[in-house]
Design an enzyme around this catalytic site. Structure first.
Site, short mmCIF file in Angstrom:
data_model
loop_
_atom_site.label_atom_id
_atom_site.label_comp_id
_atom_site.label_asym_id
_atom_site.label_seq_id
_atom_site.Cartn_x
_atom_site.Cartn_y
_atom_site.Cartn_z
N CYS A 180 0.86 -1.20 0.00
CA CYS A 180 0.00 0.00 0.00
C CYS A 180 0.88 1.23 0.00
O CYS A 180 1.78 1.34 -0.84
CB CYS A 180 -1.04 -0.03 1.12
SG CYS A 180 -0.38 -0.26 2.79
N ARG A 181 0.72 2.15 0.94
CA ARG A 181 1.42 3.44 0.84
C ARG A 181 2.81 3.41 1.45
O ARG A 181 3.72 4.04 0.92
CB ARG A 181 0.58 4.52 1.53
CG ARG A 181 -0.81 4.68 0.93
CD ARG A 181 -1.62 5.71 1.70
NE ARG A 181 -2.97 5.81 1.17
CZ ARG A 181 -4.06 5.40 1.84
NH1 ARG A 181 -3.93 4.88 3.05
NH2 ARG A 181 -5.25 5.52 1.29
#
Length: 228
Positions: A180-181
């Site tokens: 993800c981030r």
């Protein structure tokens, strides 16, 4: 005994407080997140953030006065982009701290085995080697708009909250690497837990998209849209 001189002058902390106050509104942070994805008009930003155009405009003017965003004119439109300073690292730091807090709270409820499983993951170097052998499928569990603004080469996008219903879309016989981030983003952790619960082999990327991009590695992006 003489009092020690202050490390920073008082006006230094006043300036920091001013910046914190400018950022200290949920609508402004939402606007900044959308601007960080790509340059946008006030009308687009208002729609994406769920506020009126007038309200978005007021918040954007405050961000502009602080140098956090800047504008340019494109015909009749005024487009907003991030300011010239290190705004992106500032947003990443805020996201990282929030994700870290969430991760800390959730870890309290996990036993040591589950905690190790969450914290262990694959490094970027390991992933690059596995990508060459085509033995893994990259699973981007960020929201669709973030994926559309840039993602790891060949990644499949299934947002974490939709993974349970879309497991059949994953290629058979391949090891899943979810990302993800960043390292404290809980979306990839949620995805790994879901995949493991269904008996699927999966690991999380210890870094995330932001770290991958910062390392200068290849990123896929959609083709530029042509203005009509």
């Amino acid at each position: 005994m003489k009092p020690s001189s202050p490390l920073f002058p008082a006006d230094h902390f006043t300036a920091l407080a001013d910046i914190a106050r400018t950022l200290g509104h949920a609508h402004r942070l939402a606007l900044l997140e959308h601007i960080a994805q790509e340059e946008r008009s006030v009308e687009q930003l208002a729609q994406l953030s769920g506020v009126s155009v007038a309200n978005a405009s007021q918040h954007l003017q405050q961000l502009k006065r602080a140098g956090i965003v800047q504008t340019r004119r494109d015909g009749k439109r005024v487009l907003y982009s991030l300011g010239a300073g290190p705004v992106t690292p500032l947003l990443e730091a805020l996201r990282g701290f929030l994700a870290f807090q969430h991760a800390e709270i959730r870890e309290v409820a996990l036993d040591s085995l589950s905690r190790r499983e969450r914290l262990e993951g694959i490094s970027i170097e390991e992933l690059l080697m596995q990508m060459q052998s085509q033995s893994v499928v990259l699973l981007d569990v960020r929201p669709e708009d973030e994926f559309a603004s840039g993602h790891l080469p060949g990644a499949l996008n299934i947002p974490a909250q939709a993974l349970q219903q879309r497991l059949a879309e994953l290629p058979k016989g391949k090891h899943v690497v979810a990302y993800c981030r960043g390292p404290y983003c809980v979306l990839s952790t949620d995805a790994i837990n879901t995949l493991h619960a269904h008996g699927l082999p999966a690991r999380r990327l210890r870094a995330g998209f932001d770290d991958w991009k910062a390392a200068g590695l290849s990123v896929e992006q959609p083709p530029a849209r042509l203005e009509k």
